[in-house]
Design a protein around this motif. Structure first.
Motif, PDB file in Angstrom:
ATOM      1  N   THR A 233       0.836  -1.196   0.000  1.00  0.00           N
ATOM      2  CA  THR A 233       0.000   0.000   0.000  1.00  0.00           C
ATOM      3  C   THR A 233       0.874   1.252   0.000  1.00  0.00           C
ATOM      4  OG1 THR A 233      -0.109   0.227   2.407  1.00  0.00           O
ATOM      5  CG2 THR A 233      -1.736  -1.232   1.367  1.00  0.00           C
ATOM      6  N   HIS A 234       0.212   2.403  -0.228  1.00  0.00           N
ATOM      7  CA  HIS A 234       0.959   3.660  -0.295  1.00  0.00           C
ATOM      8  C   HIS A 234       1.467   4.111   1.069  1.00  0.00           C
ATOM      9  CE1 HIS A 234      -3.198   4.802   0.679  1.00  0.00           C
ATOM     10  NE2 HIS A 234      -2.704   5.880   1.244  1.00  0.00           N
TER      11      HIS A 234
ATOM     12  N   TYR B 177      -1.643  -1.623  -3.988  1.00  0.00           N
ATOM     13  CA  TYR B 177      -0.891  -1.355  -5.215  1.00  0.00           C
ATOM     14  C   TYR B 177      -1.218  -2.422  -6.264  1.00  0.00           C
ATOM     15  CZ  TYR B 177       2.607   1.881  -3.140  1.00  0.00           C
ATOM     16  OH  TYR B 177       3.262   2.929  -2.550  1.00  0.00           O
ATOM     17  N   ASP B 178      -0.914  -2.113  -7.508  1.00  0.00           N
ATOM     18  CA  ASP B 178      -0.862  -3.164  -8.515  1.00  0.00           C
ATOM     19  C   ASP B 178       0.268  -4.108  -8.113  1.00  0.00           C
ATOM     20  OD1 ASP B 178       0.549  -4.347 -10.995  1.00  0.00           O
ATOM     21  OD2 ASP B 178      -1.403  -3.761 -11.770  1.00  0.00           O
ATOM     22  N   PRO B 179      -0.002  -5.404  -7.931  1.00  0.00           N
ATOM     23  CA  PRO B 179       1.038  -6.293  -7.403  1.00  0.00           C
ATOM     24  C   PRO B 179       2.221  -6.460  -8.348  1.00  0.00           C
ATOM     25  CG  PRO B 179      -0.858  -7.559  -8.142  1.00  0.00           C
ATOM     26  CD  PRO B 179      -1.266  -6.124  -8.180  1.00  0.00           C
TER      27      PRO B 179
ATOM     28  N   GLN C 142       0.056  -2.112   7.171  1.00  0.00           N
ATOM     29  CA  GLN C 142      -0.174  -0.974   8.051  1.00  0.00           C
ATOM     30  C   GLN C 142       0.897   0.065   7.799  1.00  0.00           C
ATOM     31  OE1 GLN C 142       0.438  -2.032  12.266  1.00  0.00           O
ATOM     32  NE2 GLN C 142       1.245  -3.995  11.568  1.00  0.00           N
ATOM     33  N   ALA C 143       0.898   1.131   8.568  1.00  0.00           N
ATOM     34  CA  ALA C 143       1.846   2.212   8.355  1.00  0.00           C
ATOM     35  C   ALA C 143       3.283   1.705   8.411  1.00  0.00           C
ATOM     36  CB  ALA C 143       1.631   3.306   9.410  1.00  0.00           C
ATOM     37  N   ALA C 144       4.143   2.314   7.602  1.00  0.00           N
ATOM     38  CA  ALA C 144       5.529   1.853   7.474  1.00  0.00           C
ATOM     39  C   ALA C 144       6.254   1.805   8.813  1.00  0.00           C
ATOM     40  CB  ALA C 144       6.279   2.746   6.488  1.00  0.00           C
ATOM     41  N   ASP C 145       6.081   2.827   9.640  1.00  0.00           N
ATOM     42  CA  ASP C 145       6.771   2.840  10.938  1.00  0.00           C
ATOM     43  C   ASP C 145       6.341   1.659  11.801  1.00  0.00           C
ATOM     44  OD1 ASP C 145       8.141   5.096  10.247  1.00  0.00           O
ATOM     45  OD2 ASP C 145       6.874   6.483  11.381  1.00  0.00           O
TER      46      ASP C 145
END
Length: 287
Positions: free
Chosen positions: A11-12, A62-64, A264-267
């Motif tokens: 995900t973004h 995302y597009d995988p 989930q969030a990157a952090d």
């Protein structure tokens, strides 16, 4: 010998695919799989099989294949795969090119986990009726194999029909990347035996034992003894299998266990990496 992989939605807001791929390779994981949904219709008539509300990341993925290409260029040995590619959402000619291109840029490290999908409204937006989803999936996979294996390919079916055509690139892996069926219905043995290279179910090993024996038997009847058997741990409250669970999976014939890495969030994801590193070290010493 058992290999471990990871599965997540890219995900973004999560770790960038290249960063996650580099870490996974360095930590000793054999593979990284990304899930797919092109979109989620807001009607939400199709019930979510996981129970409860549909997690937001299903509509944020995302597009995988783009994400996996990023992983491939950032790694050297890590296998890159879909878990799963919703074949009902793709034109088979363009999907054949996309998958072959990923296999090329990864130098033969691509794995194509496939399924037909559960969201009737989603596939309807792609022109596929829910009742036809597995017939469509079968023909599209067979058509892709024709494209991968012949300089001049053609296919004539009820849902896929094209005249002799040229299409490159061809995959690095002979015959194309392994196609693993992500399903666990009573039709799985026939489908694996006819047009797949292995099985990729979600669940616990003991729950899957009867169907595993049927898959093996049907494949043997078709003269196909060598299958890629991968067990997905998606949906568990604890993504880590015990040593007993791993040994049971190996006894049954699974050669890859794919652990759920929470989107989930990157952090937050970065705080989980050490736990996943420790698991690999610990399990390797006892199984």
């Amino acid at each position: 010998m058992i290999n471990f992989g990871l599965i997540t939605f890219a995900t973004h807001y999560g770790l960038q695919p290249a960063e996650l791929g580099r870490w996974a390779e360095g930590a000793g994981y054999e593979s990284l799989f990304f899930a797919e949904h092109t979109h989620i219709p807001t009607s939400r008539k199709s019930p979510f099989g996981g129970g409860g509300p549909l997690p937001d990341y299903y509509k944020q993925a995302y597009d995988p294949f783009v994400a996996l290409a990023a992983v491939a260029t950032a790694t050297e040995t890590l296998k890159v795969g879909t878990a799963i590619c919703l074949v009902t959402e793709h034109n088979p000619i363009t999907l054949a090119k996309t998958v072959a291109s990923l296999d090329r840029v990864s130098n033969g490290r691509a794995i194509l986990g496939i399924g037909a999908g559960w969201n009737a409204e989603e596939m309807f937006d792609h022109g596929v009726d829910f009742k036809d989803r597995w017939k469509v999936t079968r023909e599209r996979v067979l058509a892709m194999r024709e494209i991968w294996n012949h300089e001049v390919a053609e296919y004539h079916g009820d849902f896929v029909d094209f005249e002799p055509t040229w299409s490159w690139p061809k995959p690095v892996q002979a015959g194309g990347p392994p196609i693993l069926l992500g399903a666990r219905s009573r039709w799985v043995p026939d489908r694996v035996a006819e047009y797949c290279d292995g099985w990729f179910p979600i669940g616990r090993a003991d729950q899957l034992a009867p169907l595993m024996e049927q898959v093996k038997a049907k494949a043997a009847e078709a003269g196909r003894e060598k299958l890629d058997m991968s067990l997905c741990a998606w949906g568990r409250s604890d993504p880590f299998l015990t040593a007993e669970e791993v040994n049971r999976a190996v006894e049954m014939g699974f050669r890859r266990i794919v652990l759920h890495f929470e989107p989930q969030a990157a952090d937050r994801q970065r705080t989980m990496l050490k736990e996943y590193e420790d698991y690999i070290e610990q399990i390797a010493s006892i199984v």
